[in-house]
Design an enzyme around this catalytic site. Structure first.
Site, PDB file in Angstrom:
ATOM      1  N   LYS A  24       4.351   8.895   8.927  1.00  0.00           N
ATOM      2  CA  LYS A  24       4.131   8.261  10.263  1.00  0.00           C
ATOM      3  C   LYS A  24       4.929   8.607  11.205  1.00  0.00           C
ATOM      4  CE  LYS A  24       1.203   4.659   8.131  1.00  0.00           C
ATOM      5  NZ  LYS A  24       1.022   3.797   6.944  1.00  0.00           N
ATOM      6  N   ASP A  35       9.288   2.902  -0.284  1.00  0.00           N
ATOM      7  CA  ASP A  35       8.118   3.391   0.656  1.00  0.00           C
ATOM      8  C   ASP A  35       8.657   3.167   1.899  1.00  0.00           C
ATOM      9  OD1 ASP A  35       6.291   4.521   1.656  1.00  0.00           O
ATOM     10  OD2 ASP A  35       4.645   3.611   0.653  1.00  0.00           O
ATOM     11  N   TYR A  78       0.944  -1.412   0.111  1.00  0.00           N
ATOM     12  CA  TYR A  78      -0.088  -0.109  -0.212  1.00  0.00           C
ATOM     13  C   TYR A  78       1.057   1.153   0.192  1.00  0.00           C
ATOM     14  CZ  TYR A  78      -3.276   3.482   1.559  1.00  0.00           C
ATOM     15  OH  TYR A  78      -4.244   4.467   1.728  1.00  0.00           O
TER      16      TYR A  78
HETATM   17  C1  LIG Z   1       0.618   4.514   5.614  1.00  0.00           C
HETATM   18  C2  LIG Z   1       1.259   4.240   4.442  1.00  0.00           C
HETATM   19  C3  LIG Z   1       1.100   5.266   3.320  1.00  0.00           C
HETATM   20  C4  LIG Z   1       0.175   6.259   3.232  1.00  0.00           C
HETATM   21  O1  LIG Z   1       0.303   7.178   4.206  1.00  0.00           O
HETATM   22  P1  LIG Z   1      -0.937   8.232   4.708  1.00  0.00           P
HETATM   23  O2  LIG Z   1      -0.272   9.143   5.754  1.00  0.00           O
HETATM   24  O3  LIG Z   1      -1.899   7.365   5.352  1.00  0.00           O
HETATM   25  O4  LIG Z   1      -1.299   8.896   3.341  1.00  0.00           O
HETATM   26  C5  LIG Z   1       1.920   4.920   2.396  1.00  0.00           C
HETATM   27  N1  LIG Z   1       2.779   4.007   2.158  1.00  0.00           N
HETATM   28  C6  LIG Z   1       2.942   3.310   3.216  1.00  0.00           C
HETATM   29  C7  LIG Z   1       4.196   1.862   3.201  1.00  0.00           C
HETATM   30  C8  LIG Z   1       2.282   3.296   4.485  1.00  0.00           C
HETATM   31  O5  LIG Z   1       2.197   2.468   5.307  1.00  0.00           O
END
Ligand SMILES: *Cc1c(COP(=O)(O)O)cnc(C)c1O
Length: 430
Positions: free
Chosen positions: A264, A236, A143
């Site tokens: 995060k 990511d 994701y």
């Molecule tokens: C949480 C997450 C996102 C998205 O971040 P948001 O702040 O919710 O838009 C993207 N990539 C990874 C790996 C994530 O865990």
């Protein structure tokens, strides 16, 4: 169960779709009504009915130092007193950027944004501009936020609800995304040889299909193959950054990606993300180059203050923090796994540092296809039972659990106890 949480949820459903501002919060995959949170402190959350929970989702990752960690609270209060936003440059942006750069040497330059979604979306735009190519590769179950082209075979809520992508994403946008199985080097070789690919974006440790570590040599292969074919490698690290190690998965596995996305933990619980990497790529951004990217609240003073307090604390206490997280995470992951064993409930436990998942699955989980074989009915029953015992796990089989430095040995013992009872009731089929 009827209480204040339930009536708050009923009210919210009238004015907010599903009563939630992010789908997995609605508990649809596990049943029952989601508790409404009133406050958090350390490893605990309290709901509107006064029930205390040991928190293993930590706001989906950010709360590595626990809730309302005093240095973070103080930093936010002090910044707020100087005004919540200027829309002009501040010293704090450079301060946090320097902290990030010291921890992630691959990030020569970076931009702050307000979410992980913005970070990945912007990283992909700059990767496409830099390579002058349009196709991108992602992996099934990963994701990367909710931008159009990234919802193809996505993890997190998209996997939880079993939807192939999302309505409202034009076929033309989805068509530019190739989704490949994770941990399969041959699939990547074939894709890169057959198509001109701008970038590969990957969660270097998958968290959004539940925790799935990279197979030995897999990330090295992604690095070598992208370099060979002139594609960029984007890690990511929105989830893994500052979590699996202070310097993220790139430090843990010794890989230097071209671009990295963070979020995060970076914002210490405030809305914050970043994308960055090689200076020659990042200098494509306006005002230096032709790639447009902007944000009214980007580099927001409160987010920067919370980020500096969090990342600064992690840096100063680095050895102790990550040793403690490892010890606590191993204790709870192994303890619950052993309880499952004793009750005859087959589990596969995947863990990388303070990020872990108990899959209700007797076979190894190495990609989304194997994760999807898990018994989600058993997971739901387990989640409900352990929540009733005061332990709040992420409400989906396809989400990783997180440890914080605020958790104690006593919390772990209580969690293992609660898990034991939950497994026993599952094994008895009720
Ligand atoms: C949480 C997450 C996102 C998205 O971040 P948001 O702040 O919710 O838009 C993207 N990539 C990874 C790996 C994530 O865990």
């Amino acid at each position: 169960m009827t209480g204040r949480s339930d009536s708050l949820f009923a009210r919210a459903r009238e004015v907010i779709p599903g009563g939630v501002n992010s789908p997995v919060r609605a508990f649809r995959a596990v049943g029952g009504e989601p508790p409404f949170v009133v406050r958090g402190e350390g490893a605990y959350l309290w709901d509107a009915d006064g029930t205390r929970f040991i928190d293993y989702f930590g706001s989906w990752g950010p709360m590595i130092l626990g809730h309302a960690f005093p240095p973070v609270v103080e930093a936010i209060q002090q910044a707020a007193a100087r005004s919540a936003s200027f829309g002009a440059s501040t010293q704090a942006e450079g301060d946090l950027a320097e902290l990030v750069q010291a921890a992630y040497p691959s990030i020569e330059k970076m931009r702050f944004v307000s979410s992980g979604t913005e970070a990945t979306m912007s990283a992909i735009r700059v990767a496409r501009a830099f390579t002058n190519r349009k196709y991108i590769v992602k992996f099934e179950g990963c994701y990367h936020g909710h931008a159009d082209g990234l919802l193809v075979k996505a993890g997190s809520g998209v996997a939880t609800f079993g939807i192939p992508g999302s309505a409202g994403v034009p076929e033309e946008a989805a068509h530019l995304t190739l989704a490949l199985p994770f941990n399969d080097v041959a699939a990547v070789e074939t894709a890169l040889a057959g198509q001109s690919i701008a970038c590969i974006i990957v969660e270097p440790v998958v968290g959004n299909a539940g925790c799935i570590p990279p197979a030995p040599g897999y990330l090295e292969a992604l690095r070598a193959l992208t370099a060979k074919h002139g594609a960029l490698l984007i890690f990511d690290e929105v989830m893994t950054g500052f979590r699996v190690a202070f310097g993220g998965a790139q430090e843990l596995y010794g890989i230097c990606p071209d671009l990295t996305t963070l979020g995060k933990i970076l914002g210490g619980g405030l809305p914050c993300g970043a994308f960055g990497g090689r200076a020659d790529i990042m200098d494509q951004l306006a005002p230096l180059g032709p790639v447009y990217q902007a944000g009214t609240l980007s580099g927001n003073p409160l987010a920067m203050a919370a980020g500096i307090a969090t990342v600064g604390y992690l840096r100063e206490h680095r050895a102790a923090v990550y040793a403690k997280l490892e010890k606590l995470s191993a204790a709870v992951a192994d303890g619950v796994a052993a309880a499952g064993d004793r009750a005859g409930v087959p589990l596969t436990t995947n863990r990388v540092g303070a990020m872990f998942t108990w899959f209700f699955n007797s076979a190894p989980v190495t990609d989304f296809a194997t994760a999807a074989q898990s018994d989600t009915g058993h997971f739901a029953a387990f989640h409900q039972a352990i929540l009733n015992a005061g332990v709040w796990l992420p409400p989906s089989q396809f989400e990783a659990a997180f440890m914080s430095t605020a958790h104690t040995d006593e919390d772990i013992a209580q969690t293992i106890d609660a898990a034991s009872q939950a497994f026993t009731s599952i094994a008895q089929g009720n």
